[in-house]
Enzyme design. Structure first.
Site, PDB file in Angstrom:
ATOM      1  N   ASP A 187       0.859  -1.118  -0.094  1.00 59.99           N
ATOM      2  CA  ASP A 187       0.134  -0.029   0.038  1.00 59.99           C
ATOM      3  C   ASP A 187       0.789   1.234  -0.015  1.00 59.99           C
ATOM      4  OD1 ASP A 187      -2.016   2.085   0.852  1.00 59.99           O
ATOM      5  OD2 ASP A 187      -3.314   0.244   1.108  1.00 59.99           O
TER       6      ASP A 187
ATOM      7  N   SER B 183     -17.353  -2.377  -8.003  1.00 57.20           N
ATOM      8  CA  SER B 183     -18.395  -1.778  -7.074  1.00 57.20           C
ATOM      9  C   SER B 183     -19.589  -1.655  -7.728  1.00 57.20           C
ATOM     10  CB  SER B 183     -17.809  -0.305  -6.997  1.00 57.20           C
ATOM     11  OG  SER B 183     -18.857   0.769  -6.306  1.00 57.20           O
TER      12      SER B 183
ATOM     13  N   TYR C  98     -15.784   7.204 -11.022  1.00 52.95           N
ATOM     14  CA  TYR C  98     -15.362   6.147 -10.218  1.00 52.95           C
ATOM     15  C   TYR C  98     -16.063   4.995 -10.767  1.00 52.95           C
ATOM     16  CZ  TYR C  98     -15.557   3.325  -5.963  1.00 52.95           C
ATOM     17  OH  TYR C  98     -15.290   2.219  -4.949  1.00 52.95           O
TER      18      TYR C  98
ATOM     19  N   ASN D 249     -21.351  -0.872  -0.566  1.00 46.58           N
ATOM     20  CA  ASN D 249     -21.139   0.001   0.545  1.00 46.58           C
ATOM     21  C   ASN D 249     -20.795  -0.640   1.988  1.00 46.58           C
ATOM     22  OD1 ASN D 249     -21.060   2.269   2.456  1.00 46.58           O
ATOM     23  ND2 ASN D 249     -22.566   3.441   1.328  1.00 46.58           N
TER      24      ASN D 249
ATOM     25  N   GLU E 231     -14.983   9.608   4.231  1.00 52.08           N
ATOM     26  CA  GLU E 231     -15.764   8.535   5.089  1.00 52.08           C
ATOM     27  C   GLU E 231     -17.133   8.361   4.244  1.00 52.08           C
ATOM     28  OE1 GLU E 231     -14.838  11.302   6.113  1.00 52.08           O
ATOM     29  OE2 GLU E 231     -16.061  12.608   7.014  1.00 52.08           O
TER      30      GLU E 231
ATOM     31  N   ALA F 204     -21.423   7.023   4.425  1.00 49.74           N
ATOM     32  CA  ALA F 204     -22.500   7.393   5.335  1.00 49.74           C
ATOM     33  C   ALA F 204     -22.451   6.678   6.756  1.00 49.74           C
ATOM     34  CB  ALA F 204     -23.857   7.132   4.608  1.00 49.74           C
TER      35      ALA F 204
ATOM     36  N   LYS G   6     -21.168  11.965  13.495  1.00 49.26           N
ATOM     37  CA  LYS G   6     -22.201  12.980  13.641  1.00 49.26           C
ATOM     38  C   LYS G   6     -22.944  13.000  14.867  1.00 49.26           C
ATOM     39  CE  LYS G   6     -22.235  14.516   8.906  1.00 49.26           C
ATOM     40  NZ  LYS G   6     -23.139  15.007   7.632  1.00 49.26           N
TER      41      LYS G   6
ATOM     42  N   ARG H 202     -30.211   3.022   0.399  1.00 48.58           N
ATOM     43  CA  ARG H 202     -28.922   2.359   0.264  1.00 48.58           C
ATOM     44  C   ARG H 202     -28.954   1.019   1.302  1.00 48.58           C
ATOM     45  NH1 ARG H 202     -28.203   5.859  -2.530  1.00 48.58           N
ATOM     46  NH2 ARG H 202     -26.495   7.182  -2.952  1.00 48.58           N
TER      47      ARG H 202
ATOM     48  N   ARG I 147     -30.389   2.467  -4.036  1.00 52.57           N
ATOM     49  CA  ARG I 147     -29.406   1.344  -4.445  1.00 52.57           C
ATOM     50  C   ARG I 147     -29.576   0.186  -3.343  1.00 52.57           C
ATOM     51  NH1 ARG I 147     -23.766   3.165  -5.292  1.00 52.57           N
ATOM     52  NH2 ARG I 147     -24.601   3.223  -7.537  1.00 52.57           N
TER      53      ARG I 147
HETATM   54  P1  NAD Z   1      -9.441   2.057   1.214  1.00 52.14           P
HETATM   55  O1  NAD Z   1      -9.429   3.589   0.853  1.00 52.14           O
HETATM   56  O2  NAD Z   1      -9.696   2.168   2.837  1.00 52.14           O
HETATM   57  O3  NAD Z   1      -8.415   1.208   0.764  1.00 52.14           O
HETATM   58  C1  NAD Z   1      -7.888   1.324  -0.665  1.00 52.14           C
HETATM   59  C2  NAD Z   1      -6.445   1.236  -0.245  1.00 52.14           C
HETATM   60  O4  NAD Z   1      -5.532   1.249  -1.587  1.00 52.14           O
HETATM   61  C3  NAD Z   1      -5.814   2.575   0.566  1.00 52.14           C
HETATM   62  O5  NAD Z   1      -5.311   2.255   1.905  1.00 52.14           O
HETATM   63  C4  NAD Z   1      -4.758   3.329  -0.581  1.00 52.14           C
HETATM   64  O6  NAD Z   1      -3.918   3.864   0.185  1.00 52.14           O
HETATM   65  C5  NAD Z   1      -4.664   2.106  -1.369  1.00 52.14           C
HETATM   66  N1  NAD Z   1      -4.106   2.910  -2.676  1.00 52.14           N
HETATM   67  C6  NAD Z   1      -4.647   3.897  -3.146  1.00 52.14           C
HETATM   68  N2  NAD Z   1      -3.742   4.034  -4.379  1.00 52.14           N
HETATM   69  C7  NAD Z   1      -2.673   3.080  -4.206  1.00 52.14           C
HETATM   70  C8  NAD Z   1      -1.655   3.011  -4.950  1.00 52.14           C
HETATM   71  N3  NAD Z   1      -1.454   3.742  -6.259  1.00 52.14           N
HETATM   72  N4  NAD Z   1      -0.622   2.211  -4.571  1.00 52.14           N
HETATM   73  C9  NAD Z   1      -0.605   1.412  -3.352  1.00 52.14           C
HETATM   74  N5  NAD Z   1      -1.903   1.427  -2.832  1.00 52.14           N
HETATM   75  C10 NAD Z   1      -2.960   2.316  -3.090  1.00 52.14           C
HETATM   76  O7  NAD Z   1     -10.916   1.490   0.765  1.00 52.14           O
HETATM   77  P2  NAD Z   1     -11.801   0.126   1.012  1.00 52.14           P
HETATM   78  O8  NAD Z   1     -13.024   0.627   1.586  1.00 52.14           O
HETATM   79  O9  NAD Z   1     -10.848  -0.695   1.770  1.00 52.14           O
HETATM   80  O10 NAD Z   1     -11.824  -0.512  -0.383  1.00 52.14           O
HETATM   81  C11 NAD Z   1     -11.059  -1.355  -0.913  1.00 52.14           C
HETATM   82  C12 NAD Z   1     -11.524  -1.587  -2.234  1.00 52.14           C
HETATM   83  O11 NAD Z   1     -12.977  -2.087  -2.409  1.00 52.14           O
HETATM   84  C13 NAD Z   1     -11.282  -0.640  -3.204  1.00 52.14           C
HETATM   85  O12 NAD Z   1     -11.046  -1.036  -4.501  1.00 52.14           O
HETATM   86  C14 NAD Z   1     -12.864   0.190  -3.589  1.00 52.14           C
HETATM   87  O13 NAD Z   1     -12.839   0.738  -4.509  1.00 52.14           O
HETATM   88  C15 NAD Z   1     -13.730  -1.191  -3.604  1.00 52.14           C
HETATM   89  N6  NAD Z   1     -14.857  -0.881  -2.941  1.00 52.14           N
HETATM   90  C16 NAD Z   1     -15.232  -0.746  -1.726  1.00 52.14           C
HETATM   91  C17 NAD Z   1     -16.465  -0.291  -1.200  1.00 52.14           C
HETATM   92  C18 NAD Z   1     -16.589   0.014   0.377  1.00 52.14           C
HETATM   93  O14 NAD Z   1     -17.913   0.493   0.551  1.00 52.14           O
HETATM   94  N7  NAD Z   1     -15.802   0.072   1.256  1.00 52.14           N
HETATM   95  C19 NAD Z   1     -17.622  -0.510  -1.934  1.00 52.14           C
HETATM   96  C20 NAD Z   1     -17.230  -0.692  -3.389  1.00 52.14           C
HETATM   97  C21 NAD Z   1     -15.903  -1.027  -3.691  1.00 52.14           C
HETATM   98  N1  GDD Z   2     -20.624  10.116   2.911  1.00 55.02           N
HETATM   99  C1  GDD Z   2     -21.836  10.792   3.486  1.00 55.02           C
HETATM  100  N2  GDD Z   2     -21.451  11.769   4.882  1.00 55.02           N
HETATM  101  N3  GDD Z   2     -23.024  10.392   3.019  1.00 55.02           N
HETATM  102  C2  GDD Z   2     -24.128  11.078   3.526  1.00 55.02           C
HETATM  103  C3  GDD Z   2     -23.820  11.953   4.668  1.00 55.02           C
HETATM  104  C4  GDD Z   2     -22.745  12.363   5.212  1.00 55.02           C
HETATM  105  O1  GDD Z   2     -22.650  13.012   6.147  1.00 55.02           O
HETATM  106  N4  GDD Z   2     -25.166  12.606   4.783  1.00 55.02           N
HETATM  107  C5  GDD Z   2     -25.947  11.798   3.993  1.00 55.02           C
HETATM  108  N5  GDD Z   2     -25.419  10.937   3.361  1.00 55.02           N
HETATM  109  C6  GDD Z   2     -25.841  10.270   2.042  1.00 55.02           C
HETATM  110  C7  GDD Z   2     -25.062  10.627   0.640  1.00 55.02           C
HETATM  111  O2  GDD Z   2     -25.733  11.786   0.177  1.00 55.02           O
HETATM  112  C8  GDD Z   2     -25.615   9.586  -0.072  1.00 55.02           C
HETATM  113  O3  GDD Z   2     -26.881   9.763  -0.711  1.00 55.02           O
HETATM  114  C9  GDD Z   2     -25.827   8.260   1.027  1.00 55.02           C
HETATM  115  O4  GDD Z   2     -25.585   8.996   2.414  1.00 55.02           O
HETATM  116  C10 GDD Z   2     -24.715   7.155   0.954  1.00 55.02           C
HETATM  117  O5  GDD Z   2     -23.564   7.995   0.931  1.00 55.02           O
HETATM  118  P1  GDD Z   2     -21.937   7.204   0.869  1.00 55.02           P
HETATM  119  O6  GDD Z   2     -22.227   5.988   1.985  1.00 55.02           O
HETATM  120  O7  GDD Z   2     -21.024   8.269   1.079  1.00 55.02           O
HETATM  121  O8  GDD Z   2     -21.731   6.575  -0.370  1.00 55.02           O
HETATM  122  P2  GDD Z   2     -22.715   6.003  -1.561  1.00 55.02           P
HETATM  123  O9  GDD Z   2     -23.651   4.634  -1.044  1.00 55.02           O
HETATM  124  O10 GDD Z   2     -23.563   6.577  -2.422  1.00 55.02           O
HETATM  125  O11 GDD Z   2     -21.421   5.077  -2.469  1.00 55.02           O
HETATM  126  C11 GDD Z   2     -20.535   4.080  -1.738  1.00 55.02           C
HETATM  127  O12 GDD Z   2     -20.891   2.989  -1.946  1.00 55.02           O
HETATM  128  C12 GDD Z   2     -20.333   2.512  -3.250  1.00 55.02           C
HETATM  129  C13 GDD Z   2     -20.574   1.050  -3.358  1.00 55.02           C
HETATM  130  O13 GDD Z   2     -22.160   0.700  -3.024  1.00 55.02           O
HETATM  131  C14 GDD Z   2     -19.159   4.692  -1.975  1.00 55.02           C
HETATM  132  O14 GDD Z   2     -18.313   4.323  -0.725  1.00 55.02           O
HETATM  133  C15 GDD Z   2     -18.623   4.189  -3.025  1.00 55.02           C
HETATM  134  O15 GDD Z   2     -17.264   4.265  -3.221  1.00 55.02           O
HETATM  135  C16 GDD Z   2     -18.662   2.621  -3.283  1.00 55.02           C
HETATM  136  O16 GDD Z   2     -18.291   1.959  -4.359  1.00 55.02           O
END
Ligand code: NAD
Ligand code: GDD
Length: 325
Positions: free
Chosen positions: A32, A118, A149, A178, A191, A193, A200, A220, A283
């Protein structure tokens, strides 16, 4: 002893995956840009390296690996991926990590590689009705993700599948919905939701108000990280390549989710809906395919997972306050 390379091991899901693989007896190398800030994911070996660099990708594979898990990506919640300001960084960084890591793994003779896609790759037109979103795997086309993304995830899914078809490396693709839990990002702008709303509520006084982006009627589903990792491991051990959803089918509106977290806190909280980045209107995971192919689907309740997450974020927030004193 099986050897696994976890890319993105300094991140949230990567850290949990390292722990899981270690508990199964694997020898694990993590890579990483950074160490995990919460000390999660104690790999046998950890390389600080940038996977957009093909030389780094080649070098981290030294010693040989049975399995590679490619989770490194430039990602965040709605406040990071839906503002438009980070689009170039997201596409450039994540696409390069995938292009170079997959190629290096294939060249090095790795047998199996996992890729974390995702739910953001699903078309916006099927996610306009918050009560009735459609995210079954076959509904991905005609493609119309609502974020860059999501487009990068779709491109990379296809990239991995071409390597399986043309070059013989076994590929596993999951579409995460998510994912939340302890050791996840809970402040700073990336971060999602679940953590944002926990924070919060923790920061609010009893009887206070929290701000929620949008009208709060957007829906969601959220999956606890342990079940995500369970799904990843089951997919890796199966004879199915995917793409397959790894998510929860317990859909909830964001305002109802905030009320659930307020209830867990024991505080009386008023919700104020304000403009903010929102993403799709609705979603939910569709788990028919994972159930059919793996004979398993996530089943833990949202309340159970968010209670543990609320507790962990409370501890982090308390630590910060103690450090300031
Ligand atoms: P995260 O941001 O905590 O972890 C991703 C890691 O990748 C980070 O530690 C970051 O430093 C590392 N990284 C980024 N660019 C890099 C680079 N150039 N070289 C080496 N490392 C690098 O995110 P996460 O929540 O653990 O997500 C992991 C994977 O799952 C990601 O591919 C993300 O898109 C996918 N994903 C996550 C969610 C979710 O809700 N957490 C949803 C859908 C998809
Ligand atoms: N982050 C965040 N923070 N979201 C909020 C907040 C807040 O304070 N208040 C309300 N929301 C609402 C957002 O506007 C959105 O409609 C919903 O909560 C969910 O937001 P997130 O959890 O931030 O993201 P997401 O569900 O739209 O997308 C996430 O999930 C994907 C996979 O299902 C992201 O993390 C993506 O990166 C991921 O791939």
């Amino acid at each position: 002893m099986k050897r696994a390379l976890v890319c993105g091991a300094g991140g949230f899901i990567g850290g949990h995956l390292v722990n899981r693989l270690k508990s199964e007896g694997y020898w694990v190398r993590g890579v990483d840009l950074k160490y995990n800030e919460y000390g999660n994911g104690n790999a046998d070996d950890f390389v600080i390296g940038d996977l957009t660099d093909p030389v780094v990708c080649k070098n981290v594979l030294e010693g040989g690996f049975d399995e590679v898990y490619q989770l490194a990506a430039d990602m965040g919640g709605a406040g990071y991926i839906f503002t438009g300001e980070n689009d170039a960084a997201v596409m450039h960084n994540s696409a390069l990590c995938n292009l170079h890591m997959l190629h290096a793994a294939q060249q090095a003779g790795v047998k199996k590689i996992f890729y974390s896609s995702s739910a953001c790759m699903y078309p916006e037109y099927n996610q306009l009705d918050p009560e009735n979103p459609k995210c079954s795997e076959e509904s991905a086309y005609p493609a119309a993700p609502d974020s860059e993304y999501g487009w990068e995830k779709l491109f990379s899914e296809r990239l991995y599948l071409t390597y399986q078809r043309n070059l013989g490396i076994t590929v596993k693709v999951a579409r995460f919905h998510n994912i939340f839990g302890p050791q996840g990002t809970w402040k700073g702008g990336k971060e999602k939701a679940p953590a944002a709303i926990c924070r919060k509520v923790i920061e609010a006084e009893d009887g206070g108000t929290i701000e929620i982006w949008g009208d709060g009627k957007q829906t969601r589903s959220f999956l606890y990280v342990d079940e995500c990792v369970e799904g990843v491991r089951r997919l890796m051990e199966s004879d199915f390549s995917g793409p397959v959803n790894i998510g929860s089918e317990e859909m909830i509106s964001i305002n109802d989710f905030a009320k659930m977290i307020a209830e867990i806190s024991g505080k009386k909280i008023t919700i104020k809906n304000i403009p903010g980045p929102q993403g799709v209107r609705g979603r939910n995971s569709d788990n028919a395919l994972i159930q059919e192919k793996l004979g398993w689907a996530p089943s833990q309740s949202l309340r159970e997972g968010i209670t543990k997450t609320y507790q962990w974020i409370s501890e982090q927030a308390n630590k910060e306050v103690a450090e300031l004193v």
